[in-house]
Design a protein around this motif. Structure first.
Motif, PDB file in Angstrom:
ATOM      1  N   ALA A  27       1.187  -1.280  -0.102  1.00 39.98           N
ATOM      2  CA  ALA A  27      -0.427  -0.027   0.105  1.00 39.98           C
ATOM      3  C   ALA A  27       1.182   0.931   0.187  1.00 39.98           C
ATOM      4  CB  ALA A  27      -0.556   0.272   1.543  1.00 39.98           C
ATOM      5  N   GLU A  28       0.093   2.358  -0.762  1.00 44.27           N
ATOM      6  CA  GLU A  28       1.107   3.194  -1.066  1.00 44.27           C
ATOM      7  C   GLU A  28       0.979   4.970   0.305  1.00 44.27           C
ATOM      8  OE1 GLU A  28       0.510   5.130  -4.732  1.00 44.27           O
ATOM      9  OE2 GLU A  28       0.939   3.731  -5.612  1.00 44.27           O
ATOM     10  N   LYS A  29      -0.098   4.400   0.599  1.00 43.31           N
ATOM     11  CA  LYS A  29      -0.736   4.917   2.284  1.00 43.31           C
ATOM     12  C   LYS A  29       0.046   5.053   3.562  1.00 43.31           C
ATOM     13  CE  LYS A  29      -2.789   8.251  -0.881  1.00 43.31           C
ATOM     14  NZ  LYS A  29      -2.385   7.024  -2.282  1.00 43.31           N
ATOM     15  N   VAL A  30       0.245   5.762   4.412  1.00 45.81           N
ATOM     16  CA  VAL A  30       1.061   5.074   4.814  1.00 45.81           C
ATOM     17  C   VAL A  30       0.191   6.527   6.071  1.00 45.81           C
ATOM     18  CG1 VAL A  30       3.192   6.857   5.166  1.00 45.81           C
ATOM     19  CG2 VAL A  30       2.878   4.940   6.546  1.00 45.81           C
ATOM     20  N   MET A  31       0.227   5.927   7.814  1.00 45.64           N
ATOM     21  CA  MET A  31      -0.732   7.180   8.553  1.00 45.64           C
ATOM     22  C   MET A  31       0.181   6.431   9.942  1.00 45.64           C
ATOM     23  SD  MET A  31      -4.756   7.033  10.175  1.00 45.64           S
ATOM     24  CE  MET A  31      -5.148   7.194   8.377  1.00 45.64           C
ATOM     25  N   VAL A  32      -0.248   8.548  10.523  1.00 46.85           N
ATOM     26  CA  VAL A  32       0.605   7.758  11.738  1.00 46.85           C
ATOM     27  C   VAL A  32      -0.130   8.396  12.836  1.00 46.85           C
ATOM     28  CG1 VAL A  32       1.806   8.182  13.706  1.00 46.85           C
ATOM     29  CG2 VAL A  32       3.100   7.473  11.522  1.00 46.85           C
ATOM     30  N   GLY A  33      -1.128   7.808  13.781  1.00 47.08           N
ATOM     31  CA  GLY A  33      -2.274   8.425  14.585  1.00 47.08           C
ATOM     32  C   GLY A  33      -2.437   8.178  16.026  1.00 47.08           C
ATOM     33  N   THR A  34      -2.713   9.458  16.862  1.00 45.63           N
ATOM     34  CA  THR A  34      -2.457   8.811  17.986  1.00 45.63           C
ATOM     35  C   THR A  34      -3.970   9.796  19.154  1.00 45.63           C
ATOM     36  OG1 THR A  34      -1.160  11.127  18.690  1.00 45.63           O
ATOM     37  CG2 THR A  34      -0.115   9.567  18.239  1.00 45.63           C
ATOM     38  N   LEU A  35      -4.644   9.002  19.689  1.00 39.22           N
ATOM     39  CA  LEU A  35      -5.291  10.212  20.850  1.00 39.22           C
ATOM     40  C   LEU A  35      -5.019   9.707  22.562  1.00 39.22           C
ATOM     41  CD1 LEU A  35      -8.217  11.042  20.306  1.00 39.22           C
ATOM     42  CD2 LEU A  35      -8.745   8.646  21.367  1.00 39.22           C
ATOM     43  N   ALA A  80       0.644  10.665   4.739  1.00 40.95           N
ATOM     44  CA  ALA A  80       1.350  10.719   3.536  1.00 40.95           C
ATOM     45  C   ALA A  80       1.407   9.212   2.723  1.00 40.95           C
ATOM     46  CB  ALA A  80       2.827  10.899   4.685  1.00 40.95           C
ATOM     47  N   THR A  81       2.001   9.623   1.388  1.00 39.58           N
ATOM     48  CA  THR A  81       1.782   8.512   0.347  1.00 39.58           C
ATOM     49  C   THR A  81       4.004   8.002   0.414  1.00 39.58           C
ATOM     50  OG1 THR A  81       0.644   9.980  -1.052  1.00 39.58           O
ATOM     51  CG2 THR A  81       2.388   8.052  -2.056  1.00 39.58           C
ATOM     52  N   SER A 147     -11.307   5.393   1.583  1.00 40.80           N
ATOM     53  CA  SER A 147     -11.082   5.484   3.115  1.00 40.80           C
ATOM     54  C   SER A 147     -10.145   4.934   3.495  1.00 40.80           C
ATOM     55  CB  SER A 147     -12.518   5.240   4.020  1.00 40.80           C
ATOM     56  OG  SER A 147     -13.792   6.100   4.115  1.00 40.80           O
ATOM     57  N   HIS A 148      -9.371   5.193   3.988  1.00 38.89           N
ATOM     58  CA  HIS A 148      -7.977   4.521   4.220  1.00 38.89           C
ATOM     59  C   HIS A 148      -8.153   4.731   6.612  1.00 38.89           C
ATOM     60  CE1 HIS A 148      -6.610   6.829   1.250  1.00 38.89           C
ATOM     61  NE2 HIS A 148      -5.738   5.860   1.029  1.00 38.89           N
ATOM     62  N   VAL A 149      -7.741   3.925   6.910  1.00 42.89           N
ATOM     63  CA  VAL A 149      -7.899   3.204   7.898  1.00 42.89           C
ATOM     64  C   VAL A 149      -7.705   2.551   8.707  1.00 42.89           C
ATOM     65  CG1 VAL A 149     -10.704   1.650   9.831  1.00 42.89           C
ATOM     66  CG2 VAL A 149     -11.209   2.841   7.246  1.00 42.89           C
ATOM     67  N   GLY A 150      -7.687   3.074  10.282  1.00 42.92           N
ATOM     68  CA  GLY A 150      -6.676   2.104  10.922  1.00 42.92           C
ATOM     69  C   GLY A 150      -7.349   1.688  12.386  1.00 42.92           C
ATOM     70  N   GLN A 151      -6.515   1.319  12.580  1.00 46.54           N
ATOM     71  CA  GLN A 151      -7.604   0.718  13.955  1.00 46.54           C
ATOM     72  C   GLN A 151      -6.756  -0.132  15.360  1.00 46.54           C
ATOM     73  OE1 GLN A 151     -11.498  -1.758  14.765  1.00 46.54           O
ATOM     74  NE2 GLN A 151     -10.078  -3.545  14.257  1.00 46.54           N
ATOM     75  N   VAL A 152      -7.398   0.151  16.426  1.00 47.82           N
ATOM     76  CA  VAL A 152      -7.391   0.540  17.784  1.00 47.82           C
ATOM     77  C   VAL A 152      -7.965  -0.133  18.868  1.00 47.82           C
ATOM     78  CG1 VAL A 152      -5.653   1.127  20.189  1.00 47.82           C
ATOM     79  CG2 VAL A 152      -4.634   2.094  18.175  1.00 47.82           C
ATOM     80  N   ASN A 269      -5.617  -0.840   1.639  1.00 47.83           N
ATOM     81  CA  ASN A 269      -5.390   0.710   1.237  1.00 47.83           C
ATOM     82  C   ASN A 269      -4.005   1.213   2.162  1.00 47.83           C
ATOM     83  OD1 ASN A 269      -6.692   1.481   2.305  1.00 47.83           O
ATOM     84  ND2 ASN A 269      -7.922   2.745   1.069  1.00 47.83           N
ATOM     85  N   LEU A 270      -3.903   1.003   3.672  1.00 44.22           N
ATOM     86  CA  LEU A 270      -3.222   1.378   3.606  1.00 44.22           C
ATOM     87  C   LEU A 270      -2.112   0.340   4.401  1.00 44.22           C
ATOM     88  CD1 LEU A 270      -3.149   4.514   6.214  1.00 44.22           C
ATOM     89  CD2 LEU A 270      -4.250   3.299   7.479  1.00 44.22           C
ATOM     90  N   PHE A 271      -0.852   0.701   4.354  1.00 47.29           N
ATOM     91  CA  PHE A 271       0.631   0.088   4.689  1.00 47.29           C
ATOM     92  C   PHE A 271       0.473  -0.841   6.103  1.00 47.29           C
ATOM     93  CE2 PHE A 271       5.192   0.632   6.249  1.00 47.29           C
ATOM     94  CZ  PHE A 271       5.883  -0.055   5.445  1.00 47.29           C
ATOM     95  N   THR A 272       1.238  -1.136   5.486  1.00 44.96           N
ATOM     96  CA  THR A 272       1.551  -2.229   7.263  1.00 44.96           C
ATOM     97  C   THR A 272       2.026  -1.684   8.274  1.00 44.96           C
ATOM     98  OG1 THR A 272       1.827  -3.893   8.291  1.00 44.96           O
ATOM     99  CG2 THR A 272       3.022  -3.704   6.847  1.00 44.96           C
ATOM    100  N   GLY A 273       2.728  -1.030   8.030  1.00 47.32           N
ATOM    101  CA  GLY A 273       4.249  -0.340   9.281  1.00 47.32           C
ATOM    102  C   GLY A 273       3.060   1.175   9.008  1.00 47.32           C
ATOM    103  N   SER A 274       1.880   1.446   9.570  1.00 45.89           N
ATOM    104  CA  SER A 274       1.929   2.504   9.591  1.00 45.89           C
ATOM    105  C   SER A 274       0.535   2.007  11.419  1.00 45.89           C
ATOM    106  CB  SER A 274       0.041   2.737   9.039  1.00 45.89           C
ATOM    107  OG  SER A 274       0.048   3.078   7.743  1.00 45.89           O
TER     108      SER A 274
END
Length: 289
Positions: A27-35, A80-81, A147-152, A269-274
């Motif tokens: 996947a080309e898209k990468v996400m870093v997210g914090t809450l 980001a891409t 939609s690019h979705v990550g989950q905790v 569609n979200l990079f595994t390293g996100s």
């Protein structure tokens, strides 16, 4: 530095194929997210002067003798891409980003530019975002019709650090001396610790917080990818805070210990390293001598 970290994270993930699927790896898209959430803290005015006080931040301080520092929930996303395995990702500045708690109100993040989206709410505000122990949080970035979705899953409960809660109501400590925080014992030998982050913040006599004097939390979005590949650094049973975190005598510092659950991509569609991180904090006060 950023390229080295990104390359190290990708290399480690390539060696652990069971942790991801092939589509996410490409996947080309990468996400870093914090809450991240911190509770209300009742600081005794006596404690701020170096005198014995009641227990904090659990209450027990008379209202006319305390200063309440409102709790906060801070949400952040970098989207980001990817640019190959070693190139720095290109920020996506025109996405719509939100964080969703299951059965909760979505948190719409403000676009801050350069691929960053964030929102900080104060608990004194009735519309503030309230952290939910045990909840599942989804990080959603909509861009280009996708939609690019990550989950905790299973947001952790507060992890009480006994060192931060002595009988006198605060930690008496010598300036420029290190401090060790010991985490509670695990319930079983096969249990995996959540991540632990520590931040030390100077506290003015009016309750105003200064710039952190120490943190072991990554400061740049790409540095969070190191956590995905090598989380053990933040899963230790004890954490050592250097003496430089408490530089001035006769001063007050808030020590914030954040216990954090890590998640990853949910959509292909979200990079595994996100990296997605959700957590809440225990807070104590240190008065230096």
């Amino acid at each position: 530095m950023k390229r080295i970290l990104l390359s190290a994270a990708v290399t480690a993930l390539l060696l652990t194929p069971l942790a991801c699927n092939f589509d996410q790896l490409l996947a080309e898209k990468v996400m870093v997210g914090t809450l991240l959430s911190t509770p209300d803290v009742d600081v005794s005015l006596n404690a701020m002067a170096g005198l014995d006080a009641g227990t904090l931040p659990d209450g027990g301080v008379p209202e006319d003798e305390r200063l309440t520092i409102p709790g906060q929930t801070a949400a952040f996303v970098f989207f980001a891409t990817r640019n190959g395995e070693e190139g720095a990702p290109a920020p996506i500045a025109n996405a719509t980003v939100r964080i969703e708690a299951v059965n909760g109100t979505p948190i719409v993040l403000d676009n801050k530019g350069a691929g960053t989206y964030s929102l900080t709410t104060d608990f004194s505000d009735d519309s503030a975002v309230k952290y939910q122990n045990g909840a599942t949080y989804k990080f959603v970035a909509e861009h280009g019709g996708n939609s690019h979705v990550g989950q905790v899953k299973d947001a952790p409960a507060l992890e009480r650090i006994e060192t931060l809660h002595p009988a006198g109501g605060y930690v008496k400590h010598r300036a420029n001396q290190g401090l060790t925080l010991k985490r509670p014992a695990l319930a079983s030998a096969d249990q995996v610790r959540t991540l632990g982050f520590v931040t030390v913040v100077p506290l003015g006599t009016d309750g105003e917080k200064g710039e952190p004097t120490y943190t072991n939390m990554p400061k740049e979005p790409l540095e969070f990818l190191e956590i995905v590949a090598l989380p053990t650094k933040w899963q230790a049973a004890s954490l050592d805070i250097p003496g430089t975190a408490f530089p001035a005598p006769d001063s007050n510092y808030l020590v914030v210990f954040q216990t954090v659950q890590m998640g990853g991509p949910e959509t292909n569609n979200l990079f595994t390293g996100s990296a997605m991180l959700v957590g809440t904090a225990d807070v104590g006060m240190v008065h230096t001598e």
